[in-house]
Write an enzyme that holds these catalytic residues in place. Structure first.
Site, mmCIF file in Angstrom:
data_model
loop_
_atom_site.group_PDB
_atom_site.id
_atom_site.type_symbol
_atom_site.label_atom_id
_atom_site.label_comp_id
_atom_site.label_asym_id
_atom_site.label_seq_id
_atom_site.Cartn_x
_atom_site.Cartn_y
_atom_site.Cartn_z
ATOM 1 C CE LYS A 77 -3.727 2.636 1.001
ATOM 2 N NZ LYS A 77 -4.457 2.468 2.269
ATOM 3 C CG ASP A 206 -10.910 4.834 4.361
ATOM 4 O OD1 ASP A 206 -9.920 4.092 4.427
ATOM 5 O OD2 ASP A 206 -10.816 6.069 4.310
#
Length: 290
Positions: A77, A206
């Site tokens: 990421k 999220d």
């Protein structure tokens, strides 16, 4: 911190604790003072380096990728741009150069890993797509060129658009609240444009920015933004597994992992029934039932 996500993933897979299948990234990787860094503290506190994902220049970024891979990361990421919930004046400014992101993708590929890029701003999105990332997380400010580039490269969009409704803006510090109020409505319109254009959308939430358990509310946002209920379901199943590069899950088929949920109604009529999960089976074992 301390690769807790990867340890928990191994514990779940080994059957030590119940939980979802986690494909962990270890530390997210970004520039000094950027969205992947820990900001807002006095100098000398919570200082980080490439081991914990804060790196500058291709050489440091390559070391950061290798360190995450060493400790078991299954995906990499990066923070291509600034973000909302960090102490930076901008929300979408590019924070890693295209050269830096290309170095990350090339090194991750050598380890058999895909790269997911947090990106709000248009320039950073385009640079990340050109660098070869698998997915753009958030993708808040998309223009026609960015959408066309994502379609051409087969890059997945992983939106987190329910945040527009879920985030308690009043609870945020004023500088962060101002960024959220600016970018979140734009993100919803970007999602509509991406869906209409046929960009591949993989379900994202999220969650932890808002409470876990409300993740499924993202599905209704997709339908309101132009998806059919079936397309929304696929975004969280078959398309998500494609984005992650796994082939042993994501559908109700013989030979795949028996990870199954049941809901009280037909989601193709009302996708919100996914917000009322009544039954959960993990690897063929019932863990929740009425």
């Amino acid at each position: 911190s301390d690769f807790a996500d990867l340890a928990l993933s191994r514990a779940i897979n080994a059957g030590f604790v119940p939980g979802p299948r986690i494909i962990g990234a270890g530390h997210s990787i970004g520039a000094t003072g950027g969205h992947c860094d820990t900001t807002g503290f006095a100098p000398g506190l919570v200082e980080r380096d490439w081991r914990t994902g804060v790196a500058d220049g291709p050489d440091e970024l390559i070391k950061a990728v290798r360190y995450q891979a060493k400790h078991g990361a299954q995906v990499i990421k990066i923070c291509a741009t600034a973000g909302v919930l960090s102490f930076d004046a901008t929300v979408g400014a590019q924070q890693l150069s295209e050269v830096e992101m290309t170095a990350v993708v090339e090194e991750a590929t050598r380890h058999g890993l895909r790269v997911a890029a947090h990106a709000h701003g248009t320039a950073g999105i385009k640079a990340a797509v050109r660098a070869g990332v698998t997915s753009i997380e958030h993708g808040s400010i998309l223009d026609d060129e960015a959408i066309a580039l994502m379609k051409d490269r087969g890059t997945y969009l992983v939106p987190t658009t329910y945040l527009v409704d879920a985030l308690d803006l009043k609870a945020l510090p004023p500088p962060i609240r101002a960024k959220a109020e600016h970018v979140l409505p734009i993100a919803r319109e970007s999602l509509r444009k991406a869906i209409a254009a046929g960009v591949k959308v993989a379900f994202g939430t999220d969650a932890a920015v808002y409470r876990h358990g409300h993740n499924a509310r993202e599905l209704a946002v997709y339908v309101a933004s132009g998806m059919t209920p079936l397309q929304a379901v696929r975004s969280a199943t078959t398309v998500a597994t494609e984005a992650l590069g796994v082939t042993d899950r994501g559908a109700l088929e013989a030979g795949l992992l028996a990870d199954i949920i049941a809901v009280p109604g037909d989601p193709l009529q009302d996708v919100r029934v996914f917000e009322q999960v009544r039954f959960v089976m993990a690897a063929g074992r019932i863990v929740v039932q009425p």
